[in-house]
Design a protein around this motif. Structure first.
Motif, mmCIF file in Angstrom:
data_model
loop_
_atom_site.group_PDB
_atom_site.id
_atom_site.type_symbol
_atom_site.label_atom_id
_atom_site.label_comp_id
_atom_site.label_asym_id
_atom_site.label_seq_id
_atom_site.Cartn_x
_atom_site.Cartn_y
_atom_site.Cartn_z
ATOM 1 N N ASP A 141 34.275 42.128 -46.320
ATOM 2 C CA ASP A 141 34.682 40.737 -46.528
ATOM 3 C C ASP A 141 33.940 39.754 -45.632
ATOM 4 N N HIS A 142 32.940 40.227 -44.893
ATOM 5 C CA HIS A 142 32.204 39.313 -44.015
ATOM 6 C C HIS A 142 30.768 39.822 -43.860
ATOM 7 N N PRO B 189 26.961 39.230 -43.604
ATOM 8 C CA PRO B 189 26.037 38.116 -43.326
ATOM 9 C C PRO B 189 24.844 38.134 -44.272
ATOM 10 N N ASN C 38 31.820 37.418 -49.027
ATOM 11 C CA ASN C 38 33.070 38.160 -49.133
ATOM 12 C C ASN C 38 33.016 38.939 -50.442
ATOM 13 N N ASP D 23 25.167 30.366 -40.825
ATOM 14 C CA ASP D 23 26.509 30.937 -40.620
ATOM 15 C C ASP D 23 27.180 31.300 -41.937
ATOM 16 N N ASN E 186 28.372 33.871 -44.871
ATOM 17 C CA ASN E 186 28.709 35.272 -45.068
ATOM 18 C C ASN E 186 29.262 35.465 -46.473
ATOM 19 N N ASN F 60 21.316 34.349 -41.335
ATOM 20 C CA ASN F 60 22.565 33.658 -41.091
ATOM 21 C C ASN F 60 22.812 33.469 -39.599
#
Length: 316
Positions: A211-212, A214, A238, A234, A236, A218
């Motif tokens: 779920d995160h 990159p 999911n 920044d 990411n 990023n």
């Protein structure tokens, strides 16, 4: 001719509508709530009836697809039909092909059942699936007993066994299911996975480990002078959310559209390009109306899917 043929008919229709609306307003009180208060949001808070289908879609897929992309694709499809189907045969005639009436009726029934069925399936908790209904009259309408388990609830003993489970979700039984988050957002499973590929416990856990994710670059420093010049600062991904809100809904729409076209083609009822467009146009309009009806009569407080007899508006 626009005058008098078209304008005269439109004028008569407007007069009849005004008279009918006036009579209804005399004998039927409008269901008005208290005086509007900008500090209090009514529950449920619903869009105008002509946007209720989009509001319903927002409950089942990504907001960009539901609110912008799908409506734009549908309108673009309608506008493109005359440029793709350039045949002049039976042009301007209702149901101009041999099996058009049959195709229209079957598509209406098919799209209504599929649309409402998918709404119910995606409505909430499937931790307990009813194999039968035991209606019990009560103050809140008909409640149902959940009789059989389908996918077990997640617990400590079941972790890392390679079997799917559903995270616990509180809800209230309505119409044979429990309202809450849908299956795709509550599904959990774990499979063996090498630690060298990014996991820390020898297992790939869905959705926690995905779920995160990159995207490339990023880690670039974001500041007012440089960071806003690119989109991946920044950023990411999911993956579980993408699957639940984009891949699964869109794949479902494409699958059921192609399914009915293929079945009717195999039956020999789809013979021309116009037959295909009749099916697609009828399906889109039927889904539009079905979702509007669901949003109007089956969505209560918190957008829970309940019976029309249970809908109550809390003015705050």
């Amino acid at each position: 001719m626009v005058w008098p043929d078209l304008v005269f008919v439109e004028f008569i229709s407007a007069v009849l509508f005004t008279i009918t609306f006036l009579i209804l307003s005399v004998f039927i009180n409008a269901p008005l709530l208290n005086r509007a208060n900008q500090d209090v949001t009514p529950n449920p808070s619903k869009a105008p009836w002509y946007f209720l289908n989009l509001q319903e879609l927002l409950l089942h897929m990504d907001k960009a697809w539901a609110g912008v992309l799908l409506p734009t694709i549908a309108l673009g499809f309608f506008m493109a039909i005359p440029y793709i189907d350039r045949s002049r045969e039976a042009q301007g005639i209702w149901f101009g092909t041999k099996y058009s009436v049959r195709l229209t009726v079957i598509t209406v029934i098919y799209a209504t059942i599929i649309s409402f069925g998918l709404v119910v399936f995606d409505a909430g908790d499937r931790n307990l699936m009813p194999s039968g209904f035991n209606p019990i009259p009560g103050e809140q309408g008909f409640k149902t007993e959940m009789l059989t388990r389908w996918i077990p609830a997640c617990d400590i003993d079941a972790q890392h066994q390679g079997l799917p489970c559903l995270r616990d979700e509180e809800g209230t039984p309505h119409l044979g299911f429990v309202t809450g988050k849908n299956i795709s957002k509550r599904l959990e499973f774990s499979i063996p996975w090498p630690d060298a590929l990014g996991t820390d416990d020898g297992h790939l856990d869905w959705p926690r480990d995905l779920d995160h994710i990159p995207v490339p670059f990023n880690g670039t420093v974001c500041d007012a002078s440089y960071g806003t010049l690119h989109l991946w600062c920044d950023m990411n991904l999911n993956i579980p959310s993408i699957m639940a809100e984009q891949v699964m809904p869109l794949s479902t729409i494409v699958f059921f559209t192609l399914l009915i076209i293929y079945v009717l083609f195999r039956l020999g009822w789809v013979r021309t390009r116009r037959d295909v467009f009749i099916i697609m146009f009828t399906g889109v309009m039927t889904a539009y109306l079905t979702l509007s009806l669901v949003g109007s009569f089956f969505r209560g407080q918190g957008q829970a899917l309940i019976g029309p007899w249970d809908i109550k508006v809390d003015p705050g």
